[in-house]
Design a protein around this motif. Structure first.
Motif, PDB file in Angstrom:
ATOM      1  N   LEU A 189     113.871 -43.145  17.674  1.00 47.56           N
ATOM      2  CA  LEU A 189     115.084 -42.769  18.390  1.00 47.56           C
ATOM      3  C   LEU A 189     114.872 -42.843  19.890  1.00 47.56           C
ATOM      4  O   LEU A 189     115.763 -43.273  20.640  1.00 47.56           O
ATOM      5  CB  LEU A 189     115.498 -41.356  17.974  1.00 47.56           C
ATOM      6  N   ALA A 190     113.689 -42.449  20.341  1.00 47.19           N
ATOM      7  CA  ALA A 190     113.371 -42.556  21.773  1.00 47.19           C
ATOM      8  C   ALA A 190     113.382 -44.011  22.217  1.00 47.19           C
ATOM      9  O   ALA A 190     113.834 -44.336  23.324  1.00 47.19           O
ATOM     10  CB  ALA A 190     112.005 -41.930  22.044  1.00 47.19           C
ATOM     11  N   ALA A 191     112.888 -44.907  21.349  1.00 52.14           N
ATOM     12  CA  ALA A 191     112.898 -46.335  21.678  1.00 52.14           C
ATOM     13  C   ALA A 191     114.325 -46.872  21.776  1.00 52.14           C
ATOM     14  O   ALA A 191     114.615 -47.730  22.612  1.00 52.14           O
ATOM     15  CB  ALA A 191     112.107 -47.116  20.627  1.00 52.14           C
ATOM     16  N   LEU A 192     115.222 -46.368  20.936  1.00 52.38           N
ATOM     17  CA  LEU A 192     116.615 -46.804  21.012  1.00 52.38           C
ATOM     18  C   LEU A 192     117.266 -46.357  22.314  1.00 52.38           C
ATOM     19  O   LEU A 192     118.053 -47.098  22.910  1.00 52.38           O
ATOM     20  CB  LEU A 192     117.399 -46.249  19.813  1.00 52.38           C
ATOM     21  N   VAL A 193     116.960 -45.128  22.736  1.00 53.59           N
ATOM     22  CA  VAL A 193     117.485 -44.652  24.022  1.00 53.59           C
ATOM     23  C   VAL A 193     116.928 -45.498  25.164  1.00 53.59           C
ATOM     24  O   VAL A 193     117.655 -45.879  26.091  1.00 53.59           O
ATOM     25  CB  VAL A 193     117.134 -43.165  24.227  1.00 53.59           C
ATOM     26  N   LEU A 194     115.642 -45.802  25.101  1.00 50.42           N
ATOM     27  CA  LEU A 194     115.029 -46.682  26.100  1.00 50.42           C
ATOM     28  C   LEU A 194     115.690 -48.053  26.071  1.00 50.42           C
ATOM     29  O   LEU A 194     115.871 -48.698  27.119  1.00 50.42           O
ATOM     30  CB  LEU A 194     113.531 -46.816  25.822  1.00 50.42           C
ATOM     31  N   GLY A 195     116.067 -48.510  24.875  1.00 53.91           N
ATOM     32  CA  GLY A 195     116.700 -49.817  24.744  1.00 53.91           C
ATOM     33  C   GLY A 195     118.023 -49.917  25.470  1.00 53.91           C
ATOM     34  O   GLY A 195     118.440 -51.011  25.869  1.00 53.91           O
ATOM     35  N   VAL A 196     118.711 -48.773  25.649  1.00 48.06           N
ATOM     36  CA  VAL A 196     119.977 -48.790  26.391  1.00 48.06           C
ATOM     37  C   VAL A 196     119.728 -49.241  27.827  1.00 48.06           C
ATOM     38  O   VAL A 196     120.446 -50.082  28.371  1.00 48.06           O
ATOM     39  CB  VAL A 196     120.631 -47.391  26.377  1.00 48.06           C
ATOM     40  N   GLY A 197     118.685 -48.677  28.445  1.00 46.10           N
ATOM     41  CA  GLY A 197     118.348 -49.088  29.809  1.00 46.10           C
ATOM     42  C   GLY A 197     117.910 -50.532  29.887  1.00 46.10           C
ATOM     43  O   GLY A 197     118.247 -51.253  30.838  1.00 46.10           O
ATOM     44  N   MET A 198     117.182 -50.984  28.850  1.00 43.67           N
ATOM     45  CA  MET A 198     116.737 -52.373  28.830  1.00 43.67           C
ATOM     46  C   MET A 198     117.923 -53.322  28.646  1.00 43.67           C
ATOM     47  O   MET A 198     117.952 -54.416  29.210  1.00 43.67           O
ATOM     48  CB  MET A 198     115.720 -52.577  27.704  1.00 43.67           C
ATOM     49  N   ALA A 199     118.895 -52.889  27.836  1.00 43.06           N
ATOM     50  CA  ALA A 199     120.064 -53.738  27.597  1.00 43.06           C
ATOM     51  C   ALA A 199     120.879 -53.925  28.875  1.00 43.06           C
ATOM     52  O   ALA A 199     121.358 -55.027  29.166  1.00 43.06           O
ATOM     53  CB  ALA A 199     120.930 -53.135  26.491  1.00 43.06           C
ATOM     54  N   VAL A 200     121.023 -52.842  29.641  1.00 38.71           N
ATOM     55  CA  VAL A 200     121.829 -52.948  30.854  1.00 38.71           C
ATOM     56  C   VAL A 200     121.088 -53.716  31.945  1.00 38.71           C
ATOM     57  O   VAL A 200     121.710 -54.248  32.880  1.00 38.71           O
ATOM     58  CB  VAL A 200     122.238 -51.535  31.348  1.00 38.71           C
ATOM     59  N   ASP A 201     119.768 -53.798  31.859  1.00 40.47           N
ATOM     60  CA  ASP A 201     118.995 -54.574  32.835  1.00 40.47           C
ATOM     61  C   ASP A 201     119.465 -56.027  32.875  1.00 40.47           C
ATOM     62  O   ASP A 201     119.523 -56.643  33.952  1.00 40.47           O
ATOM     63  CB  ASP A 201     117.500 -54.542  32.476  1.00 40.47           C
ATOM     64  N   ALA A 202     119.768 -56.571  31.706  1.00 44.11           N
ATOM     65  CA  ALA A 202     120.218 -57.962  31.650  1.00 44.11           C
ATOM     66  C   ALA A 202     121.514 -58.151  32.426  1.00 44.11           C
ATOM     67  O   ALA A 202     121.698 -59.152  33.135  1.00 44.11           O
ATOM     68  CB  ALA A 202     120.402 -58.392  30.197  1.00 44.11           C
ATOM     69  N   ASN A 203     122.426 -57.172  32.316  1.00 44.21           N
ATOM     70  CA  ASN A 203     123.678 -57.245  33.060  1.00 44.21           C
ATOM     71  C   ASN A 203     123.448 -57.121  34.561  1.00 44.21           C
ATOM     72  O   ASN A 203     124.075 -57.830  35.366  1.00 44.21           O
ATOM     73  CB  ASN A 203     124.630 -56.139  32.601  1.00 44.21           C
ATOM     74  N   ILE A 204     122.534 -56.235  34.940  1.00 44.11           N
ATOM     75  CA  ILE A 204     122.258 -56.044  36.369  1.00 44.11           C
ATOM     76  C   ILE A 204     121.691 -57.319  36.971  1.00 44.11           C
ATOM     77  O   ILE A 204     122.089 -57.747  38.067  1.00 44.11           O
ATOM     78  CB  ILE A 204     121.292 -54.861  36.563  1.00 44.11           C
TER      79      ILE A 204
END
Length: 428
Positions: A305-320
């Motif tokens: 679950l912690a990895a999924l929360v971390l994945g949110v930040g990683m997902a938005v990195d692509a947009n940034i």
């Protein structure tokens, strides 16, 4: 404004938000939770062979199958059974159940028995009355049962071998054209009919229940487990109460929700309309990730679950990365449409490279890690794949559709300061 493209954008946004809101709760509830999120029992065993019988990889896999069969008889859902180190076995059982009974069932040595007849409960597969003559036990079999195919018909079969060929020869002669009953720890495995007399000690088991390779491998592993001289010695045990597990789940979910809200606000403040589009893609990311976990029946642990929360930040990195490239293109004088096209193209390589390196790190953790480390690595790799589909592919489609609708043409709405371009036709 091009109304067709604008309505297409609104339709995609409605589908994302409506589909997520309508089913995400039921989808989340269907994901099995690990013991650290709902409470349960963690057992670590040492695998101990008898003298002169070394531990083999095939033997350990058979032992895992035997332990899984025992756990299924208890009735617990989604057990996690992992081999650790050279000769250790970890069993994690989530939920509420009789832990003392579970420990007793799991730790017993696998007992394989072959009877001439037996009264069996059709629902449970267990012996309900006095069994017939005991023909053989696991100690009489070699632990080399395996899936094979009939060379003439291609039919799936399980090959078995007796240590003493004469023993099997006598059984096949006496019970020719009759069924025999093979039990593992009192649970019926198979009841094949002896169709011919055997002299070499080798034979095959076939039948309608063995129509797949998976079914054959499962039966072979169970037979091998009953023939193995392995004992399980309890090294450690840990019990997690359901209230403690629920507190961990609640705290992690609140942290994840706070992270999502802050990221949503950050993206809108920094990139305005483009940030809102990125937020839509993040909603899709969360939904698809949960759907993948549910579809693959992956047990969700606290580390996962912690990895999924971390994945949110990683997902938005692509947009940034993409939006910053778009802003650079507009500062260089390109039109909005041209900047969106060129910026997405130039950002793609950077996004793929950064995600590839993180995916490799996750794969290494999964290959060499154990327990919670593997859970974290699994969730991380799934997050990366889903983020590429949503934060890159879906977000790009949404952005292209919106910009081509000409609904908003001012660069300010895409995070660029005032005065950069008057309209999207200044420079191509």
């Amino acid at each position: 404004m091009k109304w067709g493209r604008f309505l297409a954008f609104l339709l995609m946004a409605a589908v994302i938000l409506g589909g997520t809101a309508g089913s995400v709760t039921n989808l989340w509830k269907s994901i099995p939770l690990g013991l650290d999120l709902q409470g349960g029992f963690d057992l670590l065993y040492k695998i101990e062979p008898l003298p002169g019988q070394p531990i083999t990889e095939s033997g350990k896999q058979a032992l895992v199958q035997a332990v899984e069969n025992r756990i299924n008889s208890i009735g617990t859902e989604s057990p996690m059974i992992d081999l650790e180190g050279q000769n250790e076995l970890r069993v994690q059982l989530a939920g509420t159940f009789n832990q003392a009974h579970a420990k007793q069932v799991i730790g017993t040595t696998a007992q394989l028995q072959i009877y001439s007849s037996a009264k069996i409960d059709k629902k449970t597969g267990k012996i309900t009355g006095p069994a017939g003559k005991l023909l053989a036990t696991g100690s009489d079999l070699k632990s080399n049962a395996t899936w094979v195919q009939d060379p003439n018909t291609g039919q799936n079969e399980v090959a078995i071998s007796f240590k003493n060929p004469t023993q099997w020869e006598n059984i096949t002669k006496q019970y020719y054209q009759k069924p025999i009953y093979v039990f593992l720890n009192g649970q019926l495995l198979t009841d094949p009919v002896i169709k011919q007399k055997m002299y070499s000690g080798d034979s095959v088991i076939s039948g309608p229940s063995l129509n797949t390779v998976q079914a054959c491998n499962q039966l072979a592993n169970s037979i091998n487990a009953g023939a193995l001289p392995y004992n399980l010695s309890l090294v450690s045990q840990q019990s997690v109460g359901p209230s403690l597990g629920q507190e961990s789940l609640k705290a992690t979910l609140w942290a994840g929700l706070a992270a999502m809200v802050l990221i949503f606000i950050f993206m809108i403040v920094m990139y305005r309309m483009a940030g809102l589009i990125a937020d839509l893609a993040l909603v899709a990311y969360g939904y698809v990730t949960i759907a993948v976990f549910d579809g693959l029946h992956i047990v969700l642990t606290l580390s996962g679950l912690a990895a999924l929360v971390l994945g949110v930040g990683m997902a938005v990195d692509a947009n940034i990365i993409t939006y910053e490239r778009i802003k650079d293109e507009m500062r260089n004088g390109r039109s909005l449409k041209s900047a969106v096209k060129i910026g997405n193209k130039n950002a793609l390589r950077t996004i793929l490279d950064s995600n590839a390196t993180t995916f490799i790190a996750g794969a290494v953790m999964y290959a060499f890690g154990e327990g919670d480390i593997r859970g974290f690595a699994t969730a991380l790799m799934i997050s990366i794949i889903v983020s590429l589909l949503t934060a890159v592919l879906l977000s790009r489609v949404l952005l292209f559709t919106f910009t081509n609708s000409n609904a908003i043409r001012r660069p300010w709405w895409y995070g660029v300061g005032k005065g950069v371009l008057k309209n999207d036709e200044t420079k191509v």
